[in-house]
Design a protein around this motif. Structure first.
Motif, short mmCIF file in Angstrom:
data_model
loop_
_atom_site.label_atom_id
_atom_site.label_comp_id
_atom_site.label_asym_id
_atom_site.label_seq_id
_atom_site.Cartn_x
_atom_site.Cartn_y
_atom_site.Cartn_z
N VAL A 24 -4.68 -3.97 0.17
CA VAL A 24 -5.02 -2.67 -0.41
C VAL A 24 -5.91 -1.89 0.54
CG1 VAL A 24 -6.40 -1.58 -2.23
CG2 VAL A 24 -4.72 -3.30 -2.82
N LEU A 25 -6.91 -2.56 1.08
CA LEU A 25 -7.82 -1.90 2.01
C LEU A 25 -7.07 -1.41 3.24
CD1 LEU A 25 -10.68 -1.07 2.75
CD2 LEU A 25 -11.01 -3.36 3.70
N HIS A 26 -6.22 -2.26 3.80
CA HIS A 26 -5.44 -1.87 4.98
C HIS A 26 -4.50 -0.71 4.66
CE1 HIS A 26 -3.23 -2.10 8.70
NE2 HIS A 26 -2.11 -2.18 8.00
N LYS A 27 -3.81 -0.79 3.55
CA LYS A 27 -2.89 0.28 3.16
C LYS A 27 -3.66 1.57 2.92
CE LYS A 27 1.29 1.55 2.18
NZ LYS A 27 2.31 1.64 3.21
N GLY A 28 -4.83 1.47 2.32
CA GLY A 28 -5.66 2.65 2.11
C GLY A 28 -6.06 3.30 3.42
N ALA A 46 2.91 9.71 -0.82
CA ALA A 46 3.28 8.42 -0.26
C ALA A 46 4.01 7.59 -1.30
CB ALA A 46 2.04 7.68 0.22
N SER A 47 4.74 6.61 -0.83
CA SER A 47 5.44 5.69 -1.70
C SER A 47 4.95 4.28 -1.41
CB SER A 47 6.94 5.79 -1.45
OG SER A 47 7.64 4.85 -2.22
N LEU A 48 4.53 3.58 -2.45
CA LEU A 48 4.08 2.19 -2.33
C LEU A 48 5.01 1.34 -3.18
CD1 LEU A 48 0.24 2.79 -2.70
CD2 LEU A 48 1.55 2.49 -0.60
N ASP A 49 6.19 1.12 -2.68
CA ASP A 49 7.24 0.47 -3.45
C ASP A 49 6.92 -0.95 -3.89
OD1 ASP A 49 8.86 2.75 -3.22
OD2 ASP A 49 9.61 2.08 -1.28
N ASP A 50 6.22 -1.71 -3.05
CA ASP A 50 6.01 -3.12 -3.36
C ASP A 50 4.68 -3.41 -4.04
OD1 ASP A 50 4.61 -2.38 -1.12
OD2 ASP A 50 5.01 -4.20 0.00
N ALA A 51 4.00 -2.38 -4.52
CA ALA A 51 2.69 -2.57 -5.14
C ALA A 51 2.80 -2.69 -6.65
CB ALA A 51 1.78 -1.40 -4.78
N THR A 59 -5.86 0.82 -4.76
CA THR A 59 -5.61 1.66 -3.58
C THR A 59 -6.05 3.08 -3.85
OG1 THR A 59 -3.72 0.28 -2.95
CG2 THR A 59 -3.86 2.46 -1.95
N MET A 60 -5.68 3.62 -4.99
CA MET A 60 -6.05 5.01 -5.31
C MET A 60 -7.55 5.16 -5.51
SD MET A 60 -3.34 6.71 -4.98
CE MET A 60 -2.89 5.52 -3.73
N ASP A 61 -8.19 4.19 -6.16
CA ASP A 61 -9.64 4.24 -6.33
C ASP A 61 -10.34 4.21 -4.97
OD1 ASP A 61 -9.41 4.36 -9.07
OD2 ASP A 61 -9.86 2.22 -9.38
N ASN A 62 -9.85 3.36 -4.08
CA ASN A 62 -10.40 3.27 -2.73
C ASN A 62 -10.26 4.60 -2.00
OD1 ASN A 62 -10.59 2.87 0.11
ND2 ASN A 62 -10.14 0.71 -0.12
#
Length: 70
Positions: A24-28, A46-51, A59-62
């Motif tokens: 999550v941190l890396h994706k953020g 963005a699209s986060l298909d595998d989340a 991720t969104m909170d971050n």
């Protein structure tokens, strides 16, 4: 190890959860690079298909926390 058996093992579940948090941190960090400013408003598409739900929420909170701290 079968998928069902790792979910029954709390220590493995804890490691998986920690790993997901790191992802999550890396994706953020990657998503943060894609944010554009449109008339003073931060915009990200963005699209986060595998989340899963929890990962998306984290991720969104971050991202919100990092964008609002600027």
């Amino acid at each position: 190890m079968a998928l069902s058996s790792y979910r029954e093992n709390p220590s493995v579940e804890k490691v998986v959860s920690k790993f997901k948090s790191h992802l999550v941190l890396h994706k953020g960090n990657e998503l943060l690079k894609q944010v554009v400013d449109v008339n003073g408003i931060h915009v990200l598409a963005a699209s986060l298909d595998d989340a899963d739900d929890k990962t998306l929420r984290e991720t969104m909170d971050n991202l919100k926390n990092r964008l609002w701290s600027n």
